[in-house]
Design a protein around this motif. Sequence first.
Motif, PDB file in Angstrom:
ATOM      1  N   GLY A   1       0.864  -0.762  -0.136  1.00  0.00           N
ATOM      2  CA  GLY A   1      -0.070   0.251  -0.202  1.00  0.00           C
ATOM      3  C   GLY A   1       1.343   1.011  -0.440  1.00  0.00           C
ATOM      4  N   LEU A   2       1.627   1.153   1.190  1.00  0.00           N
ATOM      5  CA  LEU A   2       2.867   2.317   0.996  1.00  0.00           C
ATOM      6  C   LEU A   2       3.290   2.209  -0.718  1.00  0.00           C
ATOM      7  N   THR A   3       4.352   1.581  -1.204  1.00  0.00           N
ATOM      8  CA  THR A   3       4.461   1.536  -2.389  1.00  0.00           C
ATOM      9  C   THR A   3       3.995   1.697  -3.325  1.00  0.00           C
ATOM     10  N   ASN A   4       2.458   1.796  -3.462  1.00  0.00           N
ATOM     11  CA  ASN A   4       1.439   2.297  -4.261  1.00  0.00           C
ATOM     12  C   ASN A   4       1.136   4.259  -4.265  1.00  0.00           C
ATOM     13  N   GLN A   5       1.306   4.186  -2.949  1.00  0.00           N
ATOM     14  CA  GLN A   5       1.422   6.242  -2.879  1.00  0.00           C
ATOM     15  C   GLN A   5       2.812   6.906  -3.255  1.00  0.00           C
ATOM     16  N   GLY A   6       3.923   5.676  -4.493  1.00  0.00           N
ATOM     17  CA  GLY A   6       4.822   6.154  -4.798  1.00  0.00           C
ATOM     18  C   GLY A   6       5.738   6.862  -2.723  1.00  0.00           C
ATOM     19  N   LEU A   7       5.987   5.442  -2.314  1.00  0.00           N
ATOM     20  CA  LEU A   7       7.228   5.640  -1.388  1.00  0.00           C
ATOM     21  C   LEU A   7       7.637   4.416  -1.431  1.00  0.00           C
ATOM     22  N   ASN A   8       8.954   4.824  -0.858  1.00  0.00           N
ATOM     23  CA  ASN A   8      10.315   3.376  -0.973  1.00  0.00           C
ATOM     24  C   ASN A   8       9.649   3.111   0.676  1.00  0.00           C
ATOM     25  N   ALA A   9       9.102   1.751   0.658  1.00  0.00           N
ATOM     26  CA  ALA A   9       8.633   0.896   1.702  1.00  0.00           C
ATOM     27  C   ALA A   9       9.388  -0.293   1.974  1.00  0.00           C
ATOM     28  N   GLU A  10       9.894  -1.252   2.462  1.00  0.00           N
ATOM     29  CA  GLU A  10      10.901  -2.513   2.532  1.00  0.00           C
ATOM     30  C   GLU A  10      10.608  -2.954   4.417  1.00  0.00           C
ATOM     31  N   ILE A  11      10.577  -4.582   3.574  1.00  0.00           N
ATOM     32  CA  ILE A  11       9.483  -5.044   5.160  1.00  0.00           C
ATOM     33  C   ILE A  11      11.611  -5.804   5.189  1.00  0.00           C
ATOM     34  N   GLY A  12      12.114  -5.673   6.390  1.00  0.00           N
ATOM     35  CA  GLY A  12      13.131  -6.586   6.705  1.00  0.00           C
ATOM     36  C   GLY A  12      13.495  -7.082   8.213  1.00  0.00           C
ATOM     37  N   SER A  13      14.436  -7.933   8.975  1.00  0.00           N
ATOM     38  CA  SER A  13      14.348  -8.418   9.464  1.00  0.00           C
ATOM     39  C   SER A  13      13.546  -9.959  10.114  1.00  0.00           C
ATOM     40  N   VAL A  14      12.749 -10.146   9.471  1.00  0.00           N
ATOM     41  CA  VAL A  14      11.329 -10.874   9.520  1.00  0.00           C
ATOM     42  C   VAL A  14      11.215 -12.205   9.839  1.00  0.00           C
ATOM     43  N   VAL A  15      10.697 -11.995  11.119  1.00  0.00           N
ATOM     44  CA  VAL A  15      10.912 -13.646  11.500  1.00  0.00           C
ATOM     45  C   VAL A  15       9.774 -13.636  12.241  1.00  0.00           C
TER      46      VAL A  15
END
Length: 438
Positions: free
Chosen positions: A409-423
């Motif tokens: 959703g954030l990416t579709n708004q033109g922002l850079n969004a990443e998820i890291g360190s997933v547990v």
Amino acid sequence: MSYRLYVRPLPPFAAPDANLDVSAGAQLYNWVLLDASGDAQARGTADAKEDIEQTLAQNNLENVLMVGLLPGEEALFCVADIPAKQTRFIYQALPYAVEEQIAQDIESVHLALGNRTENGFRVAAIDRRRMADWVAMFSSWERLKLEALYPDAGLLPVTEGGWSICLDGETAMLLSDRGEWLSVQARNLAMFAQTLALPPSEEVIAEVPVTVYGIEQEFEHQQADLAELKSSGRLTVREKRLELMPLELLAHAHHHHLCQPINLCQGEYAIRSRKSSALTAWKPLIAVASVWFVIQIGVEVGMGFYHQQKADQLQEQAMAIYRDAFPTDARTDARNVRRVVEGQLRQMQANGPATGFITLMKYTGEQYSKIPDSGSVVFNSVNYSRNRGELAVDVRADSYNKLSALRNGLTNQGLNAEIGSVVNESDGARGRLTVSGG
């Protein structure tokens, strides 16, 4: 395979413009057909023109080259001492150089130029009206193309330093090594013994070689005259017996370049069609290639019009879509619409959303509220770095899919969004969501 037909008319000679069938059909010829290697493939004696043409038709021969042989007395041998080297000047000076050697008005004589020798150019002179008659006799034959006309004696094999003689019935053909030809009565050969015995130059020569050709019957008939030649004391006579008619000797010598005859078909009597004969065999291929070229050009032009029409239609469609999006822009047309759209996209990207803490939290909160069952998503901590313009959120959800939905959703708004360190845990998943400006 190429063929050459040697044709020699027999006396009496019919007028070429005769209107009576008896006269026209009375002209008979000796002939021999040689292939490209010089071997005789067919021959005939005392045949009419129609018989020769029929023989060629039966063997399916087309465009055979014809060499016509005139009686040697029809053309006079001359020598022209012309110092010029350019062909144009040689032909201009030729009548004046031989005028004193010819016993008739030079304007009424056709001159044919031969090769250059130490004494000058070899020249053949023949009355113009007679030349026209001979050309008419050998023209318009079916399956044949006139290549050349020669005085028959000029085709005898050359005897180096002496004379060649061919016994031919009541006639004898003579040729010197200088190229001079004669046709005399065979009974008068003894009268020419003294002339033949003269050396060809001022050099002192003990003996003059003479080669005599003829069939066995001719040697028997002319035995007395030949004996006088041999008894002259200055002549070395060598006899060569022929198995066939003299015409085959002449054809053999011409094919194997044992002589240097002068072609009478020059100037106004030149065979014009010979210049294009080399292209005759290629004419069908040239015609096919020309048709193919025209068709190919037509196809290329047609495809060009087709693609141009398609391009015009696409430009109209693109302009229709652009005017729907920007109805107030009257300056943009099909030529610059791409450049305008690319500029507007670059401007929109440059003017994208601000990347402050409030803005990033705003967009992140909006996307959080759009997640189904948002209560299952928990923000454990929120950190913001002004230097990097980056919002870091430790987030936990009951499934990774909800974390992924938040990021998308954030990416579709033109922002850079990443998820890291997933547990991945037993009751869900947790990770670090990093949001920054686009």
